[in-house]
Scaffold this motif. Structure first.
Motif, mmCIF file in Angstrom:
data_model
loop_
_atom_site.group_PDB
_atom_site.id
_atom_site.type_symbol
_atom_site.label_atom_id
_atom_site.label_comp_id
_atom_site.label_asym_id
_atom_site.label_seq_id
_atom_site.Cartn_x
_atom_site.Cartn_y
_atom_site.Cartn_z
ATOM 1 N N GLY A 81 -59.824 -2.410 -79.946
ATOM 2 C CA GLY A 81 -59.924 -1.502 -80.079
ATOM 3 C C GLY A 81 -60.472 -0.516 -78.273
ATOM 4 N N ILE A 82 -61.632 -0.643 -78.539
ATOM 5 C CA ILE A 82 -62.202 -0.013 -77.920
ATOM 6 C C ILE A 82 -62.274 -0.994 -76.594
ATOM 7 C CG2 ILE A 82 -64.787 -0.271 -76.113
ATOM 8 C CD1 ILE A 82 -65.939 0.243 -79.064
ATOM 9 N N GLY A 83 -61.283 -2.208 -76.627
ATOM 10 C CA GLY A 83 -61.180 -3.254 -74.657
ATOM 11 C C GLY A 83 -59.363 -2.687 -74.632
ATOM 12 N N VAL A 84 -59.007 -2.387 -75.676
ATOM 13 C CA VAL A 84 -57.147 -1.573 -75.029
ATOM 14 C C VAL A 84 -57.911 -0.350 -74.612
ATOM 15 C CG1 VAL A 84 -55.617 -0.285 -75.734
ATOM 16 C CG2 VAL A 84 -56.311 -2.480 -77.495
ATOM 17 N N ILE A 85 -58.866 0.773 -75.409
ATOM 18 C CA ILE A 85 -58.745 1.824 -74.543
ATOM 19 C C ILE A 85 -59.981 1.835 -73.421
ATOM 20 C CG2 ILE A 85 -60.261 3.660 -73.951
ATOM 21 C CD1 ILE A 85 -60.123 3.979 -77.394
ATOM 22 N N PHE A 86 -60.141 1.095 -73.216
ATOM 23 C CA PHE A 86 -61.358 0.462 -71.725
ATOM 24 C C PHE A 86 -60.459 -0.198 -70.574
ATOM 25 C CE2 PHE A 86 -63.702 -1.450 -68.685
ATOM 26 C CZ PHE A 86 -64.893 -0.952 -68.377
ATOM 27 N N TYR A 87 -59.186 -0.991 -70.573
ATOM 28 C CA TYR A 87 -58.723 -1.901 -69.689
ATOM 29 C C TYR A 87 -57.162 -1.507 -69.429
ATOM 30 C CZ TYR A 87 -61.920 -5.644 -69.687
ATOM 31 O OH TYR A 87 -62.713 -6.869 -69.402
ATOM 32 N N VAL A 88 -56.467 -0.184 -70.295
ATOM 33 C CA VAL A 88 -55.156 0.096 -70.496
ATOM 34 C C VAL A 88 -54.981 1.270 -70.178
ATOM 35 C CG1 VAL A 88 -52.771 0.176 -70.964
ATOM 36 C CG2 VAL A 88 -54.244 -1.662 -72.205
ATOM 37 N N PRO A 89 -55.177 1.685 -68.665
ATOM 38 C CA PRO A 89 -54.979 2.649 -67.905
ATOM 39 C C PRO A 89 -54.158 4.377 -68.539
ATOM 40 C CG PRO A 89 -54.467 1.181 -66.895
ATOM 41 C CD PRO A 89 -54.412 0.713 -67.801
ATOM 42 N N ASN A 90 -54.771 4.853 -68.418
ATOM 43 C CA ASN A 90 -54.298 5.889 -69.513
ATOM 44 C C ASN A 90 -53.108 6.037 -70.834
ATOM 45 O OD1 ASN A 90 -53.878 7.577 -66.612
ATOM 46 N ND2 ASN A 90 -51.912 6.729 -66.048
ATOM 47 N N ILE A 91 -54.207 5.365 -71.452
ATOM 48 C CA ILE A 91 -53.645 5.083 -72.730
ATOM 49 C C ILE A 91 -53.945 6.225 -73.765
ATOM 50 C CG2 ILE A 91 -56.324 3.831 -73.975
ATOM 51 C CD1 ILE A 91 -52.028 2.567 -75.131
ATOM 52 N N ILE A 92 -54.750 6.710 -73.491
ATOM 53 C CA ILE A 92 -55.070 8.215 -74.076
ATOM 54 C C ILE A 92 -54.351 9.732 -74.200
ATOM 55 C CG2 ILE A 92 -56.835 9.907 -74.565
ATOM 56 C CD1 ILE A 92 -58.958 7.811 -74.569
ATOM 57 N N GLU A 93 -54.135 9.244 -72.830
ATOM 58 C CA GLU A 93 -52.253 10.057 -72.536
ATOM 59 C C GLU A 93 -51.380 9.866 -72.773
ATOM 60 O OE1 GLU A 93 -51.064 11.912 -68.288
ATOM 61 O OE2 GLU A 93 -52.312 10.658 -68.162
ATOM 62 N N THR A 94 -50.870 8.829 -72.805
ATOM 63 C CA THR A 94 -49.767 8.511 -73.563
ATOM 64 C C THR A 94 -49.496 8.897 -75.088
ATOM 65 O OG1 THR A 94 -49.600 6.280 -72.548
ATOM 66 C CG2 THR A 94 -48.120 6.260 -73.603
ATOM 67 N N THR A 95 -50.811 8.069 -76.302
ATOM 68 C CA THR A 95 -51.025 8.153 -77.439
ATOM 69 C C THR A 95 -51.036 9.755 -77.086
ATOM 70 O OG1 THR A 95 -52.534 6.123 -77.099
ATOM 71 C CG2 THR A 95 -52.812 7.546 -79.331
ATOM 72 N N ALA A 96 -51.467 10.604 -76.683
ATOM 73 C CA ALA A 96 -51.533 12.248 -76.857
ATOM 74 C C ALA A 96 -50.018 12.025 -76.862
ATOM 75 C CB ALA A 96 -52.478 12.652 -76.024
ATOM 76 N N LYS A 97 -49.494 12.688 -76.023
ATOM 77 C CA LYS A 97 -47.801 12.848 -75.319
ATOM 78 C C LYS A 97 -47.200 12.425 -76.699
ATOM 79 C CE LYS A 97 -48.630 13.357 -70.522
ATOM 80 N NZ LYS A 97 -48.270 12.998 -69.327
ATOM 81 N N ALA A 98 -47.451 10.875 -76.701
ATOM 82 C CA ALA A 98 -46.425 10.488 -77.930
ATOM 83 C C ALA A 98 -46.415 11.453 -79.415
ATOM 84 C CB ALA A 98 -46.396 9.074 -78.792
ATOM 85 N N ILE A 99 -47.313 11.640 -79.468
ATOM 86 C CA ILE A 99 -48.584 12.188 -81.298
ATOM 87 C C ILE A 99 -47.687 13.457 -81.099
ATOM 88 C CG2 ILE A 99 -50.055 13.257 -82.724
ATOM 89 C CD1 ILE A 99 -51.861 10.480 -81.562
ATOM 90 N N ALA A 100 -48.484 14.072 -79.644
ATOM 91 C CA ALA A 100 -47.269 15.959 -79.518
ATOM 92 C C ALA A 100 -45.468 15.505 -79.835
ATOM 93 C CB ALA A 100 -47.692 16.218 -78.548
ATOM 94 N N LYS A 101 -45.462 14.558 -78.974
ATOM 95 C CA LYS A 101 -43.914 15.393 -79.223
ATOM 96 C C LYS A 101 -43.266 14.581 -80.618
ATOM 97 C CE LYS A 101 -39.718 12.457 -77.119
ATOM 98 N NZ LYS A 101 -39.577 11.831 -75.977
ATOM 99 N N ALA A 102 -43.867 13.776 -81.555
ATOM 100 C CA ALA A 102 -43.632 12.953 -82.955
ATOM 101 C C ALA A 102 -43.828 14.808 -83.320
ATOM 102 C CB ALA A 102 -44.395 12.579 -83.341
ATOM 103 N N LEU A 103 -44.790 15.622 -83.288
ATOM 104 C CA LEU A 103 -44.870 16.846 -83.558
ATOM 105 C C LEU A 103 -43.901 17.654 -83.605
ATOM 106 C CD1 LEU A 103 -48.958 16.502 -83.967
ATOM 107 C CD2 LEU A 103 -47.537 15.953 -86.201
ATOM 108 N N GLY A 104 -43.596 17.535 -82.270
ATOM 109 C CA GLY A 104 -42.239 18.637 -82.087
ATOM 110 C C GLY A 104 -43.105 19.204 -81.333
#
Length: 93
Positions: free
Chosen positions: A66-89
């Protein structure tokens, strides 16, 4: 000659200094801390395997992934937040 030096001095004083280039900062940090992260994860994982603490080993590996994915994948937090916001409408415009 001295007159030319004095005449060009204001241009040199007003010239913008080299700006800091922070666009490559994340890549530079990954190059430094990436191998260090992998070494620490490897040492701790080997310790858990040699002490036969399989449950803690599995927990540690899941956390390290989990830490490695956050560290190595750029913009993962931003992409995840946008996906959650879109799913919540939530409208992001």
């Amino acid at each position: 000659m001295f007159h030319q030096l004095i005449a060009s001095a204001p241009d040199q004083l007003l010239a913008a200094p080299d700006d800091l280039k922070t666009d490559q900062l994340a890549d530079w940090l990954r190059q430094i801390f990436g191998p260090l992260f992998l070494v620490i994860v490897s040492i701790v994982a080997i310790f858990f395997l040699f002490t036969r603490e399989i449950t803690r080993f599995v927990q540690f590996i899941v956390l390290a992934i989990g830490i490695g994915v956050i560290f190595y994948v750029p913009n993962i937090i931003e992409t995840t937040a946008k996906a959650i916001a879109k799913a919540l409408g939530v409208d992001l415009s």
